[in-house]
Design an enzyme around this catalytic site. Sequence first.
Site, PDB file in Angstrom:
ATOM      1  CB  ALA A 113      -0.916   0.001   1.217  1.00 45.66           C
ATOM      2  CB  SER A 147      -1.145   0.794   4.809  1.00 43.43           C
ATOM      3  OG  SER A 147      -1.053  -0.380   5.584  1.00 43.43           O
ATOM      4  CG  HIS A 156      -0.905  -3.243   8.262  1.00 39.81           C
ATOM      5  ND1 HIS A 156      -0.990  -4.276   9.159  1.00 39.81           N
ATOM      6  CD2 HIS A 156      -0.793  -3.814   7.037  1.00 39.81           C
ATOM      7  CE1 HIS A 156      -0.923  -5.433   8.514  1.00 39.81           C
ATOM      8  NE2 HIS A 156      -0.809  -5.178   7.223  1.00 39.81           N
ATOM      9  CG  ASP A 210      -0.238  -8.760   7.666  1.00 40.55           C
ATOM     10  OD1 ASP A 210      -1.377  -8.648   7.178  1.00 40.55           O
ATOM     11  OD2 ASP A 210       0.716  -8.027   7.358  1.00 40.55           O
ATOM     12  CD  GLU A 257      -1.716  -8.538   1.215  1.00 46.52           C
ATOM     13  OE1 GLU A 257      -2.171  -8.309   2.363  1.00 46.52           O
ATOM     14  OE2 GLU A 257      -0.959  -7.742   0.617  1.00 46.52           O
TER      15      GLU A 257
END
Length: 273
Positions: free
Chosen positions: A178, A183, A185, A192, A241
Amino acid sequence: MKKLFIGISILFLFYSTGCSNENVANDVDQTQDDTEVEIPENEADVNNSVNEEQSEKEDEFPVQVVFNETEVIGDQTVISNPENLMILVNKQFSLPSDYIPDDLVRPDVAFSFGDLDIEKSYMRKEAAQALEELFAEAKKAGLNLYAVSGYRSFSRQEQIFQNEVNEKGEEYALEAVAYPGQSEHQTGLAMDISSEAVGYLLTEQFEQTDEGIWLKENAHRFGFILRYPKGKEEITGYQFEPWHFRYVGKEIAELIYENDWTLEEFFDHANEY
């Protein structure tokens, strides 16, 4: 002799009244017509109201949705309500560069890097609690999950993105990593996850492991969705992913799972209502 007389008398009476079978049928039809009653206007209105109410209920989206609030800054559409747990972050919607969730905590789960107290071991509080429940349930099923990467600051994402550009070029980097501000995150709502079976790595092979299969089928029960599923790359904008799970809450996660939606598709359907 009396019985015969009575029978003749009754027969004579029947014909003398003119009540043929046809007339009887006509009388019955006329009676039915006379008994038809018009629905009062107010009753018809009540029925219409009920039908309209049922129609409105059918048109309601099954869950409450909070959409992104945005503003255009330069060439980016920036989210102005980043604390929203249902936030949609992707290549179209960016987070403010200075956004840091104010409720970051370290979930009590196993990490691939042990007990190191570092940035990527944190998540927003509600997501962290849900992750603990998810990992505990996996443990009951005989599976050991490991958290690999959670919260990631804007500056850290800049480093990761630039490293990918240096190694594989910008075109590949934009598909695999990203852009800073885009992102999930940075929201503190994503984690993850990996397992010992793949050496704690973030690899597509995780999809074939017992842990990866279990996560895909059960994560929604704890409020998580597989954020970048296989076959939906054109919608999400990112490669598959099998390790990246995003917290959205149980109700929404279940709806997304049952309909095989991405988060983008969920908001598209919600927007129709």
